[in-house]
Structures are given as C-alpha cells and as structure tokens.
Design an enzyme around this catalytic site. Sequence first.
Site, short mmCIF file in Angstrom:
data_model
loop_
_atom_site.label_atom_id
_atom_site.label_comp_id
_atom_site.label_asym_id
_atom_site.label_seq_id
_atom_site.Cartn_x
_atom_site.Cartn_y
_atom_site.Cartn_z
N GLU A 124 -5.29 3.99 10.53
CA GLU A 124 -4.01 4.68 10.38
C GLU A 124 -3.68 4.62 8.90
OE1 GLU A 124 -0.64 5.65 9.47
OE2 GLU A 124 -0.01 3.71 10.24
N GLU A 180 0.33 10.18 -2.15
CA GLU A 180 1.31 9.32 -1.51
C GLU A 180 1.89 8.35 -2.55
OE1 GLU A 180 1.57 7.18 2.76
OE2 GLU A 180 -0.11 6.54 1.52
N LYS A 224 -5.21 -10.22 10.29
CA LYS A 224 -5.12 -10.50 8.86
C LYS A 224 -3.99 -9.67 8.29
CE LYS A 224 -5.98 -9.01 5.27
NZ LYS A 224 -5.05 -8.66 4.11
N CYS A 228 4.51 5.41 5.79
CA CYS A 228 3.46 6.41 5.68
C CYS A 228 3.83 7.71 6.37
CB CYS A 228 2.15 5.87 6.24
SG CYS A 228 2.28 5.25 7.93
#
Length: 486
Positions: free
Chosen positions: A257, A390, A181, A291
């Site tokens: 992750e 982040e 997906k 990331c």
Amino acid sequence: MSAPPARQLIDGKLVPARSGATFPILDPATGEEIGHAPDATPADVDAALEAARTAFDRTGWATDLALRVRCLRQLHRALVEAGPVMRALTTAEAGAPTFLTRGPQYDLPVDGLRWVADLAEGYAWETDLGVASPLGIPTRRTLRREAVGVVAAITPWNFPNQINLAKIGPALAAGNTVVLKPAPDTPWVACELGRLAAEHTDLPPGVLNVVTPADDSVAALLTTDPRVDLVSFTGSTATGRAIMAAAAPTLKKVLLELGGKSAAIVLEDADLAAAVGAAAFAATVHAGQGCALTTRLLVPRDRYAEAVEIAAATMRGLAPADPADRRTICGPVISARQRDRIQAYLDLAVADGGRFATGGGLDTAKDGGFWVQPTVIAGLDNSSRVAREEIFGPVLVVLPHDGDDDAVAIANDSEYGLSGSVDSGSLERAKAVAARVRTGTLAVNGGLWFGPDAPFGGYKQSGLGREMGVAGFEEYLQIKLVAEPA
C-alpha cells in the site's frame, strides 16, 4: 499519559534489544524526547522470525479457529480498555490531532478487530465444487482456504494504529503468525499493542512478535529471510519497489500500500464553495500526512481564481496548533527530516513559476517541534513536480480543467491511483466521471469510503493488493484444491 516503557515482544516475552541499545522517541509538537525504544539487532529479528516460524509450523494456531477468534476478541477488549492511554500516546508520538484518535487514528481500527473476528468466525473456509469426471474419473473437489504462513508486517508512522491493526488483525484471523516492524518514528504504540497482546490474550508464544529496529538494514532482513512467506508493507512507492525486489529471490507474496497524489475533481455544476472547502480541509488534516488525501484540486478553468481563494481562506483558518487540543485539525509534521522535505518542495514550486495563495513556508512562531504552514499552490499545471510527486504535508495544488473529459485525463495522468473524489450537482454525472478515474477508492459527492469492512488499496504504483474488508482478509490466505474419489 502513563504507558510503560517500550519493549519488544518476541516469542511471548517483553524484552529490550539484545544489545541493550535504545533510540529516542520524539514528540513532533515539541521536538522533545518522550521515551526510548529498543533498537533491535539482527539477532532480535532472527529470534522473532524463528518464533513465528515455530508457532506456525509446530502449533495448532493455523487450524484452531476458535482460539484465533477468542484471542482477537480479547485483544479488542484490551485495546478498548486501554483507549485513553493509547489515544494520548498516539497524539504524543505521531502528532495526530486528538479528534482523529476517536476515528481512524484509533477507535475505528480497534473496532476493525471485532469485525474481522466476526468475519473469520462465519467465513466459508471450505467450498464444495461438486463432482466432475476429468479423464473419465469421477472426482469430488473441495476448495480449502488456509493461512499463508509467516507474515512480516512493516508499517509507517502517519496512522500507526490503523495500519498496524489493518495488517495483524486479518493476518492472525486467517491463521498466520506475524512479525510486526513499526516505523522508528512511532514504535511506542506498536510496543504497547504487543504488551496488551502478551498480557491480556491467550495468544500462544511466537504468534505475534513486535521488533523495533531503527536501522533500515536490520528491518530489511524481514524482506529477504526465507522463513517469511508474505511481506505486507505500507509506505513510500520507492521503498515498496525495493521490498518487491528484495522479496523476489524467495518468491514471497508481497502486499504493498504505497503513495498517492489523489485528485479532487470539482465539476462546473458543483457547489464550488462546499467542494473546494472540503478538499482544502482534507489536505490539511493531520498536516496532510495521509497517502489517500486529495492533494490535487481540479476545478473549472473559468472559476479557477475563485476556487484558489476559497481553498486559501479555508487553509488560513486551519493554522497548525497543539494536537492535544480537541479543536486542532492540523498538527505538526512528524520530524525535522519531513519538515525539510516539504520545504524543498515549496521552494521547487516557486522555482517552477508557481505562487502561494496562502502559506508557503515553515511555521516559525512556535517554540520547538516541526511545523509547516498549510499551503495552496496556484499557477502550475499537472506537469509540475509538486503536482506529480507525493509531498506528504499540508500542501494543496490547484489545477484548472476544461470539462469532464479533461478532468478525467488530468486525474489519470499520474503514476499513482490510490484515492480521489468527484463533486457535481448531479449524482449520476459524478458517478459517470468516477467510473473513468483509475483509482482504488473514490468519494462521490461527499461519500465516505473508509471502514473496516471496505477494501482499501490502489491502482498503478499506489500498490498491490487490498487491506481491510473481505478482500483484505483473503490476501492472507492460500487456496488449496483437494480431490477425492466420488
């Protein structure tokens, strides 16, 4: 770019959504529609899960290593041959600078399929543990490694090919079946992956499925359905927490992750210009949408002003530009939503007392698309939100440190632990500092940790488990101990 219209892959067939509904695919460099993706319904997801479950339970896929290796090699060849179209599609759909498609945005992950096929072919699927006599009964023990089952692979938009292939490659090599997906921002490259698998490999129907729902609630079915044995997710830490909670009632294995706020540590004996310039470059690549990029720059306090100016000069020279231009380093951000999120963080930096050494706003000089100026934030400490959260944009926060111990403390003072770097004039000193930083990957004096044979993942709230390398492959395996009379 000549990719065919996006279609889902379900049970070996390329299909639209059952409802016939689609959603637009936008080019982030222009904001214009470049295609449409099937808007998968719960019925589509159900069909994909049933196909994957049936293929795992009722075919020989999980036990036929030769077939799995052959299919992975076929898919590798198909992706190599489709390279020109897939690279162009990646740039158009993800806004990825074209130079990156020759590396981690396409060529390297495609080569990773060949690597994992080689690994599976030579892997020790059984280990003889020898004879023992528990309770006085002579017994020979054999350790077997077997596929987990049905894998739901949920992937983000920033490095779509790399992450799609880092999940499906080892999952299929291990004998699992997969429902992929992709993110709604980048469904097309995933659909093309499905088409190439369907048309150019011997993959049995149901082994690989691709569904493209735009609605998160439809995608969430993959995390709760009991037919799924393992969920492999890459994305934000907040979403990872939700997936872990959703998977808990059925005790699925979960690989995560997640986010990062990685620190680039520059020690006082390092080449300041080189180390700071490299960190500023890294924070600007692909508009900072990675990331593992180092977005906190830790420099000696007595050289702070100098470091800020070096970083600012580097970023000023990396102005956002057309990602299709081979010279471009910083392209657009993925969407209006992401652009506005970054702007909110820039506003927050000012409210907290920070200043911009360069950038600090949107790039309004371009017609259309989603553009943010590469930005250096100075004047804040590690307690500020822009230093802790982040941002996922071309934003670098420069922080002072007072020596090795302080630099390590600042680097570790984070909920994340995904990546980082250490630079010193002494390799041994840099390695000693790196050994104390709690993070999953580290570059020391310019070393490069990325590769299909190298495990990637994080400490703390940057995730659970590893992708790539032998460790990433083994995440998709179960361990079975078989005992027989000796």
